[in-house]
Design a protein around this motif. Structure first.
Motif, PDB file in Angstrom:
ATOM      1  N   MET A 163      75.823  -3.884  50.162  1.00  0.00           N
ATOM      2  CA  MET A 163      76.674  -2.890  50.256  1.00  0.00           C
ATOM      3  C   MET A 163      78.073  -3.542  50.688  1.00  0.00           C
ATOM      4  N   PRO A 164      79.307  -3.008  50.210  1.00  0.00           N
ATOM      5  CA  PRO A 164      80.593  -3.616  50.975  1.00  0.00           C
ATOM      6  C   PRO A 164      80.708  -2.888  52.270  1.00  0.00           C
ATOM      7  N   GLU A 165      81.455  -3.554  53.133  1.00  0.00           N
ATOM      8  CA  GLU A 165      81.890  -2.675  54.403  1.00  0.00           C
ATOM      9  C   GLU A 165      82.979  -1.941  54.315  1.00  0.00           C
ATOM     10  N   ILE A 166      83.963  -2.354  53.437  1.00  0.00           N
ATOM     11  CA  ILE A 166      85.286  -1.674  53.270  1.00  0.00           C
ATOM     12  C   ILE A 166      85.308  -1.131  51.705  1.00  0.00           C
ATOM     13  N   SER A 167      85.940  -0.142  51.448  1.00  0.00           N
ATOM     14  CA  SER A 167      86.174   0.462  50.065  1.00  0.00           C
ATOM     15  C   SER A 167      87.701   0.815  50.062  1.00  0.00           C
ATOM     16  N   ILE A 168      88.531  -0.245  49.385  1.00  0.00           N
ATOM     17  CA  ILE A 168      89.843   0.041  49.147  1.00  0.00           C
ATOM     18  C   ILE A 168      90.251   1.002  48.023  1.00  0.00           C
ATOM     19  N   VAL A 169      90.594   2.120  48.342  1.00  0.00           N
ATOM     20  CA  VAL A 169      90.955   3.170  47.069  1.00  0.00           C
ATOM     21  C   VAL A 169      92.677   3.048  46.836  1.00  0.00           C
ATOM     22  N   SER A 210      88.640  11.397  44.950  1.00  0.00           N
ATOM     23  CA  SER A 210      87.472  10.741  43.894  1.00  0.00           C
ATOM     24  C   SER A 210      87.062   9.621  44.397  1.00  0.00           C
ATOM     25  N   GLY A 211      87.894   8.883  45.090  1.00  0.00           N
ATOM     26  CA  GLY A 211      87.722   7.502  45.539  1.00  0.00           C
ATOM     27  C   GLY A 211      86.810   7.510  46.688  1.00  0.00           C
ATOM     28  N   ALA A 212      87.056   8.662  47.575  1.00  0.00           N
ATOM     29  CA  ALA A 212      86.261   8.681  48.777  1.00  0.00           C
ATOM     30  C   ALA A 212      84.805   8.980  48.424  1.00  0.00           C
ATOM     31  N   TRP A 213      84.434   9.756  47.372  1.00  0.00           N
ATOM     32  CA  TRP A 213      83.105  10.220  47.163  1.00  0.00           C
ATOM     33  C   TRP A 213      82.454   8.965  46.244  1.00  0.00           C
ATOM     34  N   ALA A 214      83.204   8.234  45.797  1.00  0.00           N
ATOM     35  CA  ALA A 214      82.588   6.871  44.921  1.00  0.00           C
ATOM     36  C   ALA A 214      82.605   5.849  46.120  1.00  0.00           C
ATOM     37  N   ALA A 215      83.131   5.683  47.037  1.00  0.00           N
ATOM     38  CA  ALA A 215      83.130   4.666  47.979  1.00  0.00           C
ATOM     39  C   ALA A 215      81.628   4.291  48.447  1.00  0.00           C
ATOM     40  N   ARG A 216      81.611   2.953  48.541  1.00  0.00           N
ATOM     41  CA  ARG A 216      80.191   2.416  49.228  1.00  0.00           C
ATOM     42  C   ARG A 216      80.435   1.872  50.302  1.00  0.00           C
ATOM     43  N   GLY A 217      81.590   1.674  50.955  1.00  0.00           N
ATOM     44  CA  GLY A 217      81.970   1.187  52.282  1.00  0.00           C
ATOM     45  C   GLY A 217      81.774   2.134  53.577  1.00  0.00           C
ATOM     46  N   ASP A 218      81.538   1.751  54.684  1.00  0.00           N
ATOM     47  CA  ASP A 218      81.633   2.609  55.848  1.00  0.00           C
ATOM     48  C   ASP A 218      83.111   3.000  56.096  1.00  0.00           C
ATOM     49  N   ILE A 219      83.910   2.188  55.645  1.00  0.00           N
ATOM     50  CA  ILE A 219      85.496   2.447  55.962  1.00  0.00           C
ATOM     51  C   ILE A 219      86.322   2.512  54.648  1.00  0.00           C
ATOM     52  N   ALA A 266      92.134  -2.061  63.727  1.00  0.00           N
ATOM     53  CA  ALA A 266      92.694  -1.284  64.812  1.00  0.00           C
ATOM     54  C   ALA A 266      91.774   0.001  64.893  1.00  0.00           C
ATOM     55  N   LEU A 267      91.034   0.396  63.729  1.00  0.00           N
ATOM     56  CA  LEU A 267      90.174   1.504  63.850  1.00  0.00           C
ATOM     57  C   LEU A 267      88.947   1.118  64.594  1.00  0.00           C
ATOM     58  N   ALA A 307      93.309   3.851  57.058  1.00  0.00           N
ATOM     59  CA  ALA A 307      92.091   3.252  57.235  1.00  0.00           C
ATOM     60  C   ALA A 307      91.222   4.406  57.974  1.00  0.00           C
ATOM     61  N   ILE A 308      90.251   4.918  57.241  1.00  0.00           N
ATOM     62  CA  ILE A 308      89.443   6.249  57.687  1.00  0.00           C
ATOM     63  C   ILE A 308      87.751   5.996  57.522  1.00  0.00           C
ATOM     64  N   HIS A 309      87.222   6.411  58.641  1.00  0.00           N
ATOM     65  CA  HIS A 309      85.870   6.285  58.245  1.00  0.00           C
ATOM     66  C   HIS A 309      85.662   7.259  57.231  1.00  0.00           C
ATOM     67  N   THR A 310      84.719   6.768  56.291  1.00  0.00           N
ATOM     68  CA  THR A 310      84.012   7.280  55.063  1.00  0.00           C
ATOM     69  C   THR A 310      83.820   8.689  55.325  1.00  0.00           C
ATOM     70  N   ASP A 311      82.690   8.862  56.347  1.00  0.00           N
ATOM     71  CA  ASP A 311      82.155   9.997  56.339  1.00  0.00           C
ATOM     72  C   ASP A 311      82.987  11.103  56.742  1.00  0.00           C
ATOM     73  N   ILE A 312      84.031  10.719  57.621  1.00  0.00           N
ATOM     74  CA  ILE A 312      85.027  11.799  58.363  1.00  0.00           C
ATOM     75  C   ILE A 312      85.903  12.146  56.999  1.00  0.00           C
ATOM     76  N   LEU A 313      86.386  11.188  55.986  1.00  0.00           N
ATOM     77  CA  LEU A 313      87.426  11.335  54.870  1.00  0.00           C
ATOM     78  C   LEU A 313      86.494  12.534  54.148  1.00  0.00           C
ATOM     79  N   ARG A 314      85.371  12.489  53.940  1.00  0.00           N
ATOM     80  CA  ARG A 314      84.827  13.280  52.844  1.00  0.00           C
ATOM     81  C   ARG A 314      84.691  14.748  53.543  1.00  0.00           C
ATOM     82  N   LYS A 315      84.693  14.843  54.664  1.00  0.00           N
ATOM     83  CA  LYS A 315      84.621  16.048  55.466  1.00  0.00           C
ATOM     84  C   LYS A 315      85.941  16.838  55.321  1.00  0.00           C
TER      85      LYS A 315
END
Length: 242
Positions: A1-7, A78-87, A108-109, A160-168
């Motif tokens: 799984m990738p660590e970073i998803s660039i949307v 759409s990108g946030a919910w498809a992302a496999r990275g933690d960020i 920085a994050l 750059a944002i943590h994926t779980d936070i972005l989805r909230k």
């Protein structure tokens, strides 16, 4: 799984995408990442360009397509919910954002610690037209005065944002301009990084000046109302007994 998803939210940016992907590949050498291009109802050659690019790239390149244009914020969703990275790292598809700042924002994050939810780019040396710069400056002043979101420039597409936070976060047409305010509402802080803007290489802007003025003011009023009606999320700790 990738660590970073660039949307990359984009609409009719077929001419800009190949070079942007070149730059992303160069900026992210040595990092585990994927790229998700959200094609927001494009009517140009975006689909065929991405099909060709997917074969050429050494990194995962994923193409999500909206049948009809839904706007930049819902493309980010759409990108946030498809992302496999933690960020999730966000960057506009028009080439004005320089991908070399993606690792700067991600680092920085991470270095800011668990109390921080987003690294927000803040543009220096704006390349937009004078009227767009003035409109953006006024919109940012008004937003900061109303929301107290600690941010000079939320219109910058580099984040750059943590994926779980972005989805909230709540999503509506215009959400992407209020990410710091919503992240603060979730109980996290914002770290800022200065970035240098560039001129658009090809085509014209597909998304308006602060969502065309009046709409931006209405969005601001709506965000103010949401924050007034919802308390900041408490930190919850499970206490185990026995």
């Amino acid at each position: 799984m990738p660590e970073i998803s660039i949307v990359i939210p984009c609409r009719n940016e077929a001419a800009n995408l190949p070079l942007l992907l070149d730059e992303i590949g160069a900026a992210m050498v040595g990092r585990d990442f994927e790229v998700i291009v959200v094609n927001d109802g494009s009517t140009d050659e975006t689909t065929s360009v991405l099909a060709a690019q997917a074969v050429l790239r050494p990194f995962p390149l994923r193409h999500l397509r909206h049948e009809k244009s839904a706007g930049q914020s819902l493309s980010v969703r759409s990108g946030a919910w498809a992302a496999r990275g933690d960020i999730v790292a966000m960057i506009d598809g028009d080439g004005q954002n320089d991908p070399k700042y993606i690792p700067v924002l991600v680092d920085a994050l991470r270095q800011a610690g668990p109390g921080f939810g987003v690294a927000q780019g803040q543009r220096l040396k704006r390349r937009d037209s004078k009227i767009k710069q003035l409109a953006s400056r006024f919109a940012n002043w008004l937003r900061k005065a109303v929301l107290h979101d600690e941010t000079r420039d939320t219109g910058c597409g580099l984040k750059a944002i943590h994926t779980d936070i972005l989805r909230k976060l709540p999503f509506f047409d215009g959400t992407h301009r209020f990410v710091p305010a919503f992240v603060i509402q979730e109980g996290y802080r914002v770290v800022h990084c200065d970035v240098v803007d560039r001129s658009r290489r090809h085509g014209k802007s597909n998304y308006g000046i602060f969502d065309r003025g009046l709409q931006g003011v209405l969005d601001l009023a709506g965000v103010w109302w949401l924050r007034r009606r919802r308390r900041r999320m408490p930190k919850t700790v499970e206490i185990r007994h026995g």
